[in-house]
Design a protein around this motif. Structure first.
Motif, short mmCIF file in Angstrom:
data_model
loop_
_atom_site.label_atom_id
_atom_site.label_comp_id
_atom_site.label_asym_id
_atom_site.label_seq_id
_atom_site.Cartn_x
_atom_site.Cartn_y
_atom_site.Cartn_z
N LEU A 162 -45.77 50.30 -43.90
CA LEU A 162 -44.70 50.47 -42.92
C LEU A 162 -43.80 51.66 -43.30
CD1 LEU A 162 -43.75 46.74 -42.25
CD2 LEU A 162 -45.11 48.28 -40.81
N TRP A 163 -43.56 51.83 -44.61
CA TRP A 163 -42.80 52.99 -45.06
C TRP A 163 -43.54 54.28 -44.69
CZ3 TRP A 163 -37.99 53.81 -46.23
CH2 TRP A 163 -37.20 52.77 -46.73
N HIS A 164 -44.85 54.28 -44.86
CA HIS A 164 -45.66 55.44 -44.49
C HIS A 164 -45.54 55.73 -43.01
CE1 HIS A 164 -49.69 56.58 -42.71
NE2 HIS A 164 -49.30 57.69 -43.25
N PHE A 165 -45.56 54.68 -42.19
CA PHE A 165 -45.43 54.86 -40.74
C PHE A 165 -44.10 55.53 -40.40
CE2 PHE A 165 -43.53 53.25 -36.81
CZ PHE A 165 -44.46 53.68 -35.88
N TRP A 166 -43.00 55.02 -40.96
CA TRP A 166 -41.69 55.57 -40.63
C TRP A 166 -41.52 56.98 -41.20
CZ3 TRP A 166 -39.33 53.63 -36.77
CH2 TRP A 166 -39.42 52.26 -36.49
N LEU A 167 -42.09 57.24 -42.38
CA LEU A 167 -42.02 58.57 -42.97
C LEU A 167 -42.74 59.59 -42.09
CD1 LEU A 167 -41.36 60.53 -45.30
CD2 LEU A 167 -43.52 59.81 -46.37
N MET B 7 -50.66 57.04 -38.44
CA MET B 7 -49.51 56.16 -38.22
C MET B 7 -49.94 54.84 -37.57
SD MET B 7 -46.79 59.02 -36.85
CE MET B 7 -45.71 57.76 -36.16
N VAL B 8 -50.80 54.94 -36.57
CA VAL B 8 -51.27 53.73 -35.88
C VAL B 8 -52.03 52.83 -36.85
CG1 VAL B 8 -52.89 52.88 -34.13
CG2 VAL B 8 -51.33 54.76 -33.59
N ASN B 9 -52.87 53.42 -37.69
CA ASN B 9 -53.62 52.63 -38.65
C ASN B 9 -52.71 51.92 -39.65
OD1 ASN B 9 -55.96 53.42 -37.44
ND2 ASN B 9 -56.74 54.64 -39.15
N SER B 10 -51.65 52.62 -40.10
CA SER B 10 -50.70 51.99 -41.01
C SER B 10 -49.92 50.88 -40.32
CB SER B 10 -49.74 53.04 -41.57
OG SER B 10 -50.39 53.91 -42.45
N LEU B 11 -49.54 51.12 -39.07
CA LEU B 11 -48.74 50.13 -38.34
C LEU B 11 -49.55 48.86 -38.09
CD1 LEU B 11 -46.03 49.56 -36.94
CD2 LEU B 11 -47.02 50.53 -34.85
N ASN C 260 -77.46 55.98 -41.28
CA ASN C 260 -77.60 57.33 -40.75
C ASN C 260 -76.66 57.51 -39.59
OD1 ASN C 260 -78.95 56.40 -38.29
ND2 ASN C 260 -80.66 55.91 -39.68
N SER C 261 -76.53 58.75 -39.12
CA SER C 261 -75.53 59.07 -38.11
C SER C 261 -75.77 58.34 -36.81
CB SER C 261 -75.49 60.58 -37.88
OG SER C 261 -76.78 61.06 -37.56
N SER C 262 -77.02 58.01 -36.48
CA SER C 262 -77.31 57.33 -35.22
C SER C 262 -76.85 55.89 -35.22
CB SER C 262 -78.81 57.41 -34.92
OG SER C 262 -79.54 56.74 -35.93
N SER C 263 -76.74 55.27 -36.43
CA SER C 263 -76.34 53.87 -36.49
C SER C 263 -74.84 53.69 -36.73
CB SER C 263 -77.12 53.16 -37.61
OG SER C 263 -76.79 53.71 -38.87
N ILE C 264 -74.12 54.77 -37.03
CA ILE C 264 -72.68 54.68 -37.30
C ILE C 264 -71.91 54.75 -35.99
CG2 ILE C 264 -70.72 55.88 -38.34
CD1 ILE C 264 -72.52 56.73 -40.61
N THR C 265 -71.10 53.74 -35.73
CA THR C 265 -70.28 53.71 -34.52
C THR C 265 -68.82 54.01 -34.81
OG1 THR C 265 -69.94 51.32 -34.76
CG2 THR C 265 -71.83 52.04 -33.42
N HIS C 266 -68.44 53.90 -36.08
CA HIS C 266 -67.05 54.19 -36.46
C HIS C 266 -67.00 54.58 -37.93
CE1 HIS C 266 -67.49 50.02 -37.81
NE2 HIS C 266 -66.50 50.28 -38.66
N PHE C 267 -65.89 55.17 -38.33
CA PHE C 267 -65.64 55.52 -39.72
C PHE C 267 -64.41 54.77 -40.20
CE2 PHE C 267 -68.03 59.16 -38.14
CZ PHE C 267 -68.91 59.42 -39.17
N LEU C 268 -64.31 54.62 -41.52
CA LEU C 268 -63.15 53.98 -42.14
C LEU C 268 -62.36 55.05 -42.88
CD1 LEU C 268 -64.81 50.72 -43.54
CD2 LEU C 268 -63.53 51.00 -41.41
N LEU C 269 -61.14 55.29 -42.46
CA LEU C 269 -60.29 56.31 -43.06
C LEU C 269 -59.60 55.77 -44.31
CD1 LEU C 269 -58.67 57.78 -39.83
CD2 LEU C 269 -60.66 58.65 -41.07
N LEU C 270 -59.21 56.68 -45.18
CA LEU C 270 -58.54 56.30 -46.42
C LEU C 270 -57.10 55.87 -46.12
CD1 LEU C 270 -58.68 56.31 -49.60
CD2 LEU C 270 -57.66 58.59 -49.47
N PRO C 271 -56.71 54.65 -46.50
CA PRO C 271 -55.31 54.24 -46.30
C PRO C 271 -54.42 54.84 -47.38
CG PRO C 271 -56.53 52.47 -47.35
CD PRO C 271 -57.53 53.58 -47.08
N GLU D 111 -45.78 46.55 -47.09
CA GLU D 111 -44.46 47.16 -47.01
C GLU D 111 -44.55 48.68 -47.11
OE1 GLU D 111 -45.27 44.65 -48.92
OE2 GLU D 111 -44.11 42.99 -48.03
N LEU D 112 -45.43 49.17 -48.00
CA LEU D 112 -45.59 50.61 -48.16
C LEU D 112 -46.29 51.23 -46.95
CD1 LEU D 112 -46.58 50.89 -51.93
CD2 LEU D 112 -44.36 51.36 -50.86
#
Length: 276
Positions: A23-28, A80-84, A3-14, A20-21
């Protein structure tokens, strides 16, 4: 189950699991961000510094550039930070802030595009009344209304979305926190309230869309009646870029927000959201 009270973070879709890709995403995205920064920065600087650009059209364009920079700054840097660093995490507070600011800036941008269609209508169809209908005070008031509308819209959606109990874990199927994908994590019996608010917002957006369409019907009728081909070309060159931006924004946003939260495909959603 969580539930929302127990969630401290979310995981975003990479974008990809291949290093290698990533890093390409970061530079793009770095290139896209720099291009947007330079382009919008030039518009803002030119509008402020060049005297003959102190007109309603360029005043609204300045505001649009600020909103565009805000939208990019809200979503792209974290991706970008997550990809890097090869991570997917975003804090709960960061997700709330990201959803709020993106909703705020996106709504304000759509409101401003609606106002800009009226600006073009007055400039082409009622040129003798342009200075009266769109004086400096009127421009400031309607621009402030666009920003204020976006703020209230975002506050309503953010507060309601994160008040829902979350039963679907913490994996968000998007590269940033977005309302439809947070709703997918909510308990199936509780997300209907936010869906109702989205439908209500859609009717308001549809009203703006109708206003834009009616404005451009009048504009095209006026332009086609201009006897000079050069005059028609000049009028179309001013209006068509604005119309193209509105068409792209409305079509992609409608696809993202009007479909059922559970009927989505991550890769298609990803491509759509990158466009808008």
């Amino acid at each position: 189950m969580s539930n929302s009270s127990s969630i401290t973070h979310f995981l975003l879709l990479p974008f990809t699991d291949t290093r290698e890709l990533q890093l390409w995403h970061f530079w793009l995205f770095l290139g896209i961000s720099l291009a947007a920064l330079v382009g919008n920065g030039l518009i803002i600087t030119s509008t402020v510094c060049i005297q003959h650009l102190h007109t309603p059209m360029y005043f609204f364009l300045l505001n649009l550039s600020l909103l565009d920079l805000g939208c990019i700054s809200t979503t792209v840097p974290k991706s970008m930070v997550n990809s890097l660093w090869n991570t997917r995490a975003i804090s709960y507070t960061g997700c709330v802030a990201q959803l709020f600011f993106f909703s705020f800036l996106f709504s304000a941008e759509y409101s401003l595009l609606t106002i800009m269609s009226y600006d073009r209508y007055v400039a082409i169809c009622k040129p003798l009344h342009y200075g009266t209908l769109l004086g400096s005070r009127a421009c400031v008031h309607v621009a402030a209304a666009a920003w204020g509308t976006g703020f209230l819209h975002a506050l309503l959606h953010t507060a309601n979305t994160f008040s829902l109990p979350l039963c679907g874990g913490n994996a968000v199927e998007q590269f940033f926190c977005e309302i439809p994908h947070i709703l997918k994590l909510s308990c199936s019996h509780s997300y209907n309230r936010e869906v109702g608010i989205i439908v209500f917002s859609a009717f308001l957006y549809f009203g703006c869309f109708v206003f834009i369409v009616v404005s451009y019907v009048q504009i095209f009728r006026a332009v086609l009646s201009i006897p000079s081909e050069q005059g028609r070309h000049k009028a179309f060159s001013i209006c068509l870029p604005h119309l193209a931006v509105i068409s792209l924004l409305v079509s992609t946003a409608a696809f993202a927000y009007l479909k059922h939260p559970y009927n989505s495909f991550p890769s298609l959603d990803l491509a759509t959201v990158v466009l808008y």
